[in-house]
Design an enzyme around this catalytic site. Structure first.
Site, PDB file in Angstrom:
ATOM      1  N   GLU A 181      -0.244   4.426  -0.966  1.00  0.00           N
ATOM      2  CA  GLU A 181      -1.065   5.191  -1.121  1.00  0.00           C
ATOM      3  C   GLU A 181      -1.635   5.272  -2.495  1.00  0.00           C
ATOM      4  OE1 GLU A 181      -3.578   6.140   0.276  1.00  0.00           O
ATOM      5  OE2 GLU A 181      -2.954   7.508   1.614  1.00  0.00           O
ATOM      6  N   ASN A 182      -3.039   5.335  -2.602  1.00  0.00           N
ATOM      7  CA  ASN A 182      -3.686   5.456  -3.770  1.00  0.00           C
ATOM      8  C   ASN A 182      -3.520   4.092  -4.712  1.00  0.00           C
ATOM      9  OD1 ASN A 182      -5.092   7.895  -3.051  1.00  0.00           O
ATOM     10  ND2 ASN A 182      -3.144   8.991  -3.643  1.00  0.00           N
TER      11      ASN A 182
ATOM     12  N   ASP B 264       0.755  -1.310   0.043  1.00  0.00           N
ATOM     13  CA  ASP B 264       0.072   0.040   0.223  1.00  0.00           C
ATOM     14  C   ASP B 264       0.798   1.361  -0.098  1.00  0.00           C
ATOM     15  OD1 ASP B 264      -1.662   2.054   0.233  1.00  0.00           O
ATOM     16  OD2 ASP B 264      -2.866   1.043   1.850  1.00  0.00           O
TER      17      ASP B 264
ATOM     18  N   GLY C  32      -3.941   4.881   5.370  1.00  0.00           N
ATOM     19  CA  GLY C  32      -3.513   6.021   5.889  1.00  0.00           C
ATOM     20  C   GLY C  32      -4.524   6.906   6.450  1.00  0.00           C
ATOM     21  N   ASP C  33      -5.630   7.141   5.773  1.00  0.00           N
ATOM     22  CA  ASP C  33      -6.677   8.092   6.029  1.00  0.00           C
ATOM     23  C   ASP C  33      -7.616   7.591   7.038  1.00  0.00           C
ATOM     24  OD1 ASP C  33      -7.984   6.273   4.382  1.00  0.00           O
ATOM     25  OD2 ASP C  33      -8.654   7.674   2.703  1.00  0.00           O
TER      26      ASP C  33
END
Length: 484
Positions: free
Chosen positions: A235-236, A233, A310-311
């Site tokens: 991010e995105n 992962d 992460g969010d």
């Protein structure tokens, strides 16, 4: 040249380690002189900057707490340590402290000297609320011949170090990570991750995460088989190869999985997986970082997450037993030695079904008593009938010594502490009121003594989503609820 006593002892220790790995023999509380994962990494020049486990020590010299549990009954807390320095968790300490109530894991201690401890994470930009701690007794396994508890991640459960953790890679520095997790308690939602994430729970762009994931998330099709796959992962995107898809990644679905990620922060990363009970690592990817914008170089922020994105996307499920993060780019030989040590632990047990003191409540039509909202129920959440699902945490209830029934940290409650026919039941903070007391009757009904009425399915309905209530006890099929 004649070997010294120290060399001979080291040789015998290595032989014992290899024999244990091959034969699957349980170990003692600690094998004298044995190198544990963080000793192996340090010896190779890639030291651990974070080490987390509820099962065992990850440094041979470690003699501190592994995790902290907090009791639901009175809010008291206790640290769960080791049976011996460098050894295995003292699960008996938890069992004694949490007897006749439930406990949540409210802190997972970093075993390095950096104090990068994990606690339930705050709400993030994903729209999810703050995380709750895992039920401490949800999943028990055997490691080193000893009982130990893992971290059962359900939707709504997650942990974080908020801010930039000490020593953790930032701004394109090299790092490595591994975790031992369940290959059978898995899902496709976002995100069952362990590793580097944003310093705050917000998606700040491509390359701002560097976490290892084990999930059935086929983010970039095509994927080979049903998974779960060891993924990065970043991010995105949940990456299996260069720009995402990698059909050579055939996944790891063993009961216990070793999932490995390393990233030089500039141009290259690698993914590996293995059965944590036997055998060696398989390299699923060793090549270029994604060519999409933002990943070459990386932009890590140094936060740490477990069980979320992460969010704070915390919709997925998994089971975590141990993991570390290291500074630098570990060698293949180092990772192979760490895998051999993991195998020597002799992990055993089921990892896909909660096996603690909880049990299901089976009602009319063979349906289970369930909380609406998929393991994330808060105060006022509807309690209903639903198809039984072995992995659903909110279908596993603890019948506590005070007569209450609890799941996901809250109790089965009569709305408004009411007593009238037709009053619906819900989930609510455990507070000891009469509307939270339930007694199993000889005829199979569940009596609420305060109201003198029984748990009831309106008109004997058995459909998914049927909201439960209290009603005059009448011995009908609508009031048969079996605690199992």
């Amino acid at each position: 040249m004649r070997a010294s006593r120290g060399s001979l002892a080291s040789f015998l220790a290595v032989v014992g380690l290899l024999l244990g790995a091959v034969l699957g023999l349980p170990g003692p509380s600690r094998a004298a002189g044995a190198q544990l994962p963080c000793d192996i990494y340090a010896g190779a020049g890639t030291p651990c900057v974070a080490a987390h486990s509820t099962v065992r020590a990850l440094f041979s010299s470690y003699d501190g707490p592994l995790y902290r549990v907090t009791r639901a009954s009175d809010g008291a807390g206790a640290d769960i340590g080791l049976l011996a320095p460098g050894g295995y968790a003292d699960a008996g300490r938890q069992d004694t402290f949490c007897a006749d109530t439930t406990c949540a894991i409210t802190k997972i201690y970093d075993q390095s000297a950096r104090h990068n401890d994990l606690t339930p994470g705050p709400a993030g930009t994903s729209g999810m609320g703050a995380d709750r701690g895992a039920d401490a007794a949800e999943i028990a396994v055997t490691a080193g011949g000893h009982k130990a508890y893992g971290v059962w991640i359900s939707p709504g459960v997650g942990y974080r170090y908020t801010g930039a953790a000490s020593g953790v890679a930032v701004g394109g520095s090299a790092e490595g990570a591994y975790m031992v997790a369940s290959g059978t308690h898995v899902g496709s939602a976002c995100c069952f991750d362990y590793g580097n994430a944003e310093s705050t729970p917000a998606d700040t762009g491509n390359g701002h995460m560097d976490a290892v994931s084990l999930a059935t998330t086929c983010y970039f099709a095509p994927c080979t088989g049903p998974g779960p796959w060891v993924e990065a992962d970043l991010e995105n995107g949940m990456f299996q190869g260069d720009n995402g898809s990698n059909t050579a990644n055939r996944g790891n679905n063993s009961t216990f999985v070793t999932a490995v990620l390393k990233n030089d922060g500039q141009t290259r990363y690698a993914l590996k997986g293995a059965d944590a009970q036997s055998g060696g690592l398989t390299t699923w990817w060793d090549g270029a970082l994604p060519g999409r914008g933002g990943y070459r170089p990386m932009h890590q922020e140094g936060g740490i997450i477990l069980g979320t994105g992460g969010d704070n996307s915390n919709w997925n499920m998994g089971t975590f037993f141990e993991g570390v993060m290291v500074s630098g780019y570990p060698s293949d030989a180092t990772e192979n030695a760490v895998q051999a040590n993991i195998v020597s632990v002799g992990y055993s047990g089921e990892t896909n079904i909660p096996n603690g003191p909880q049990g299901t409540i089976t009602g009319p039509g063979g349906k289970c008593v369930d909380v609406a909202a998929d393991d994330t129920g808060t105060d006022g959440a509807a309690v209903q009938l639903w198809d039984c699902q072995s992995w659903a945490e909110d279908q596993h209830w603890t019948h506590n010594a005070d007569g209450s029934l609890s799941t996901i940290g809250r109790c089965l409650d009569v709305d408004g502490n009411g007593s009238a026919n037709g009053t619906e039941v819900e989930l609510w903070d455990c507070n000891g009121v009469g509307g939270q007391k339930w007694v199993q009757q000889a005829d199979g009904s569940l009596l609420n003594p305060q109201s003198g009425r029984c748990l009831d399915s309106p008109n004997g309905a058995t459909g998914n989503g049927t909201r439960l209530r209290i009603w005059d006890c009448n011995g009908s099929a609508a009031q048969k609820f079996r605690l199992g």
